[in-house]
Write a protein that holds these residues in place. Sequence first.
Motif, PDB file in Angstrom:
ATOM      1  N   MET A 181     -31.487 -33.014  32.021  1.00 43.66           N
ATOM      2  CA  MET A 181     -30.072 -33.081  31.686  1.00 43.66           C
ATOM      3  C   MET A 181     -29.350 -31.809  32.136  1.00 43.66           C
ATOM      4  SD  MET A 181     -29.861 -36.083  30.526  1.00 43.66           S
ATOM      5  CE  MET A 181     -28.149 -36.010  29.998  1.00 43.66           C
ATOM      6  N   ASP A 182     -28.041 -31.813  31.978  1.00 43.85           N
ATOM      7  CA  ASP A 182     -27.217 -30.700  32.454  1.00 43.85           C
ATOM      8  C   ASP A 182     -27.519 -29.380  31.758  1.00 43.85           C
ATOM      9  OD1 ASP A 182     -25.965 -32.414  34.199  1.00 43.85           O
ATOM     10  OD2 ASP A 182     -24.245 -32.803  32.896  1.00 43.85           O
ATOM     11  N   ASP A 183     -28.183 -29.437  30.601  1.00 37.68           N
ATOM     12  CA  ASP A 183     -28.537 -28.202  29.905  1.00 37.68           C
ATOM     13  C   ASP A 183     -29.753 -27.528  30.518  1.00 37.68           C
ATOM     14  OD1 ASP A 183     -30.539 -29.922  29.112  1.00 37.68           O
ATOM     15  OD2 ASP A 183     -30.112 -29.800  26.962  1.00 37.68           O
ATOM     16  N   GLY A 184     -30.308 -28.128  31.589  1.00 37.65           N
ATOM     17  CA  GLY A 184     -31.473 -27.554  32.255  1.00 37.65           C
ATOM     18  C   GLY A 184     -32.780 -27.856  31.558  1.00 37.65           C
ATOM     19  N   LYS A 185     -32.728 -28.686  30.514  1.00 36.85           N
ATOM     20  CA  LYS A 185     -33.938 -29.033  29.771  1.00 36.85           C
ATOM     21  C   LYS A 185     -34.323 -30.481  30.037  1.00 36.85           C
ATOM     22  CE  LYS A 185     -33.048 -25.719  26.028  1.00 36.85           C
ATOM     23  NZ  LYS A 185     -32.869 -25.534  24.566  1.00 36.85           N
ATOM     24  N   TYR A 186     -35.592 -30.761  29.814  1.00 31.01           N
ATOM     25  CA  TYR A 186     -36.124 -32.105  29.983  1.00 31.01           C
ATOM     26  C   TYR A 186     -36.160 -32.786  28.619  1.00 31.01           C
ATOM     27  CZ  TYR A 186     -37.312 -30.411  34.586  1.00 31.01           C
ATOM     28  OH  TYR A 186     -37.233 -29.880  35.849  1.00 31.01           O
ATOM     29  N   HIS A 187     -35.593 -33.981  28.574  1.00 27.35           N
ATOM     30  CA  HIS A 187     -35.447 -34.693  27.305  1.00 27.35           C
ATOM     31  C   HIS A 187     -36.319 -35.946  27.308  1.00 27.35           C
ATOM     32  CE1 HIS A 187     -31.794 -32.500  25.755  1.00 27.35           C
ATOM     33  NE2 HIS A 187     -31.865 -32.075  27.016  1.00 27.35           N
ATOM     34  N   LEU A 188     -37.080 -36.112  26.245  1.00 27.92           N
ATOM     35  CA  LEU A 188     -37.974 -37.246  26.065  1.00 27.92           C
ATOM     36  C   LEU A 188     -37.717 -37.870  24.700  1.00 27.92           C
ATOM     37  CD1 LEU A 188     -40.612 -38.983  26.518  1.00 27.92           C
ATOM     38  CD2 LEU A 188     -41.880 -37.027  25.584  1.00 27.92           C
ATOM     39  N   PHE A 189     -37.351 -39.145  24.683  1.00 30.68           N
ATOM     40  CA  PHE A 189     -37.291 -39.908  23.436  1.00 30.68           C
ATOM     41  C   PHE A 189     -38.595 -40.680  23.325  1.00 30.68           C
ATOM     42  CE2 PHE A 189     -32.843 -39.138  24.345  1.00 30.68           C
ATOM     43  CZ  PHE A 189     -32.337 -38.801  23.097  1.00 30.68           C
ATOM     44  N   VAL A 190     -39.352 -40.400  22.281  1.00 30.83           N
ATOM     45  CA  VAL A 190     -40.694 -40.950  22.124  1.00 30.83           C
ATOM     46  C   VAL A 190     -40.825 -41.438  20.684  1.00 30.83           C
ATOM     47  CG1 VAL A 190     -41.661 -38.691  21.492  1.00 30.83           C
ATOM     48  CG2 VAL A 190     -43.154 -40.422  22.519  1.00 30.83           C
ATOM     49  N   CYS A 191     -41.739 -42.366  20.423  1.00 29.41           N
ATOM     50  CA  CYS A 191     -41.931 -42.814  19.039  1.00 29.41           C
ATOM     51  C   CYS A 191     -43.234 -42.249  18.479  1.00 29.41           C
ATOM     52  CB  CYS A 191     -41.889 -44.335  18.937  1.00 29.41           C
ATOM     53  SG  CYS A 191     -43.244 -45.201  19.737  1.00 29.41           S
ATOM     54  N   ARG A 192     -43.297 -42.203  17.163  1.00 24.53           N
ATOM     55  CA  ARG A 192     -44.484 -41.653  16.504  1.00 24.53           C
ATOM     56  C   ARG A 192     -44.645 -42.270  15.126  1.00 24.53           C
ATOM     57  NH1 ARG A 192     -42.631 -35.464  14.679  1.00 24.53           N
ATOM     58  NH2 ARG A 192     -41.172 -36.130  13.031  1.00 24.53           N
ATOM     59  N   TRP A 193     -45.844 -42.136  14.585  1.00 24.35           N
ATOM     60  CA  TRP A 193     -46.139 -42.508  13.204  1.00 24.35           C
ATOM     61  C   TRP A 193     -47.210 -41.559  12.701  1.00 24.35           C
ATOM     62  CZ3 TRP A 193     -47.179 -45.251  17.554  1.00 24.35           C
ATOM     63  CH2 TRP A 193     -48.501 -45.477  17.881  1.00 24.35           C
ATOM     64  N   ALA A 194     -47.310 -41.430  11.401  1.00 21.37           N
ATOM     65  CA  ALA A 194     -48.239 -40.465  10.809  1.00 21.37           C
ATOM     66  C   ALA A 194     -49.685 -40.847  11.128  1.00 21.37           C
ATOM     67  CB  ALA A 194     -48.036 -40.383   9.302  1.00 21.37           C
ATOM     68  N   GLU A 195     -50.483 -39.862  11.550  1.00 24.12           N
ATOM     69  CA  GLU A 195     -51.872 -40.121  11.907  1.00 24.12           C
ATOM     70  C   GLU A 195     -52.662 -40.597  10.701  1.00 24.12           C
ATOM     71  OE1 GLU A 195     -55.933 -40.035  12.701  1.00 24.12           O
ATOM     72  OE2 GLU A 195     -55.021 -38.687  11.232  1.00 24.12           O
ATOM     73  N   ASN A 196     -52.263 -40.182   9.500  1.00 26.16           N
ATOM     74  CA  ASN A 196     -53.017 -40.572   8.302  1.00 26.16           C
ATOM     75  C   ASN A 196     -52.544 -41.899   7.711  1.00 26.16           C
ATOM     76  OD1 ASN A 196     -50.582 -39.928   7.127  1.00 26.16           O
ATOM     77  ND2 ASN A 196     -51.367 -38.271   5.824  1.00 26.16           N
ATOM     78  N   SER A 197     -51.751 -42.663   8.466  1.00 25.19           N
ATOM     79  CA  SER A 197     -51.314 -43.975   7.981  1.00 25.19           C
ATOM     80  C   SER A 197     -52.528 -44.849   7.698  1.00 25.19           C
ATOM     81  CB  SER A 197     -50.433 -44.665   9.019  1.00 25.19           C
ATOM     82  OG  SER A 197     -49.279 -43.896   9.298  1.00 25.19           O
ATOM     83  N   PRO A 198     -52.531 -45.591   6.598  1.00 27.54           N
ATOM     84  CA  PRO A 198     -53.702 -46.393   6.225  1.00 27.54           C
ATOM     85  C   PRO A 198     -54.165 -47.349   7.325  1.00 27.54           C
ATOM     86  CG  PRO A 198     -52.141 -46.302   4.414  1.00 27.54           C
ATOM     87  CD  PRO A 198     -51.466 -45.664   5.584  1.00 27.54           C
ATOM     88  N   ARG A 199     -53.253 -47.839   8.151  1.00 27.14           N
ATOM     89  CA  ARG A 199     -53.616 -48.793   9.191  1.00 27.14           C
ATOM     90  C   ARG A 199     -53.952 -48.116  10.520  1.00 27.14           C
ATOM     91  NH1 ARG A 199     -48.881 -52.701   9.806  1.00 27.14           N
ATOM     92  NH2 ARG A 199     -50.378 -53.917  11.030  1.00 27.14           N
ATOM     93  N   GLY A 200     -53.972 -46.787  10.546  1.00 27.28           N
ATOM     94  CA  GLY A 200     -54.307 -46.081  11.767  1.00 27.28           C
ATOM     95  C   GLY A 200     -53.335 -46.408  12.896  1.00 27.28           C
ATOM     96  N   HIS A 201     -53.867 -46.668  14.074  1.00 22.48           N
ATOM     97  CA  HIS A 201     -52.993 -46.959  15.214  1.00 22.48           C
ATOM     98  C   HIS A 201     -52.166 -48.217  14.982  1.00 22.48           C
ATOM     99  CE1 HIS A 201     -51.822 -46.588  19.468  1.00 22.48           C
ATOM    100  NE2 HIS A 201     -51.750 -47.913  19.427  1.00 22.48           N
TER     101      HIS A 201
END
Length: 545
Positions: free
Chosen positions: A88-108
């Motif tokens: 972007m114009d601010d000279g930085k690289y922007h990434l929109f990514v999703c995540r969930w807690a690793e300790n979630s009972p259902r795992g992945h």
Amino acid sequence: MTNAKLFFTLILGFIFAFSNAQITERERPAEWDKLVFGGRFMDRFLPMPDLGGMTSNTWGAKNVISRDVNNGIENPLWSYWGGNIRLMDDGKYHLFVCRWAENSPRGHMEWGNSNVVHTVAENPAGPYKVISEIGKGHNPEWYITKDGKFVIYVIDGYYMAGNINGPWEYNKFDFDPRDRKIIEGLSNLNFAEREDGSYLMICRGGGVWISKDGLSTWNQISDSRVYPPVDGRFEDPLIWKTNIQYHLIVNDWLGRIAWYLRSKDGVHWKVEPGEAYMPGIARHENGVVEDWFKYERIKVLQDEYGRAVQANFAVIDTIKWEDRANDNHSSKNITIPLNVGRLLTVLNKKPIDKDTKEIRVQVQAEEGFDPNTDIDLESLSFGAPEEVNFGRGCKLKSIQADGKNAILTFYGEGNGIDDDNFAAKLLGKDKNGKLLFGYSRLPGVQYIEAELSARKPGIDLAANTISVEVENFGQVKSEKASIQVFQIEGEKQIEIGRSSVPALNPYEQIQMKMKASGKLSEVAGQKYLVVINAGKPNEVKFHVN
């Protein structure tokens, strides 16, 4: 075998199949063995850069240790998945990514409850750091519309803002299948902007859709998938547009092999030979290989010409359901640099064919690349990709300086270029023995054309007439076109009406009415075929029930 033993055997078979359901061995076409280096997309992956994070003191199966934890984004507390990167114009690289807690009972398998986060990095390779949370969603894809709206697509909806830092508003797209079957539902969508600011989209199943601005209704214009005609469990399509052509990569998640395709217009695609990617591509200069079990959700970082300069993937170190809460397994996003195609221009004015005697190609100088001194001239070949990828094509006749640029003159013999080609390919090596390649547009080829598309015919038995809605989804005005309507009865195509479609402006539609050529009858489940410009290069066929 007794019923009890049969049932037990079936259960064991199901368990075995389920545990191995993410792996199968796909047989490669025999011709792929004849590809030269640079003939497949996978040859473009370069060693991962040293970001100072190489360590063995981290999570993961032994096949991904040691690794550089500064590459992409990872955190022991979170599982990350998907997302694309933009500078972007601010000279930085922007990434929109999703995540969930690793300790979630259902795992992945907690992925269905993931959240989208906004991350930034100073270096395109990482490390990416979370700066804000956007909201619920999975498989994020983001783009910027012509009028400056920031759009983050997630499965079943999208977030929109007037600024990359929000605030974000959640909405849902409107989809019009236009009497076509939606192939495998509407998820894992991927987008590419066209020259006029409209957007092309490929859905998970391989259907082609167009929106006039990337926010208004998405209209399906294909009635079959554009993927390779082979057995594959396809998902995660990636499309991107360069100054030359459109590119498509689609992943066969079961076979753990991806395919690469090219297109002049994003609608009609050519399958390229060879793997686009497969496990084993994440390697470092020092020989360390991060042998991730799965590479999914490929995205590319593009430069000002649209060229892919870096790929990023969602990766996991084991079978997804073996990634459980509070264990040693997880997923992250990694980045891998790509060999960038050179900037080429064919200088011939007339269309190139088998009778062309010479082909002159300008190779543009760029920072870090001098075409007059850096090319291994004896290694070069040029012509139709179908020839060049297999070590054939035209051979170099001479080179001359053109300021900082260079002009390569090739003998025309063996170029292989015909009416089916919209781009030629240069393939060879530089003076250091590294891959050198590039694509060029061809003289005489129309790259932006009208795209007429019809809906299901309507039958008026009382008036004995047929009506068909036709719309131009191209970016230029269409020419007058012919239209024919057929009823399908077994193997027979019976013409029931024909007419002429007047010239239509981009996105203009017309309701065509025509007198039937015979007495009409309508049967439940009747199949029709609508053909526009029959027998011409821009022929369009629409099969419909």
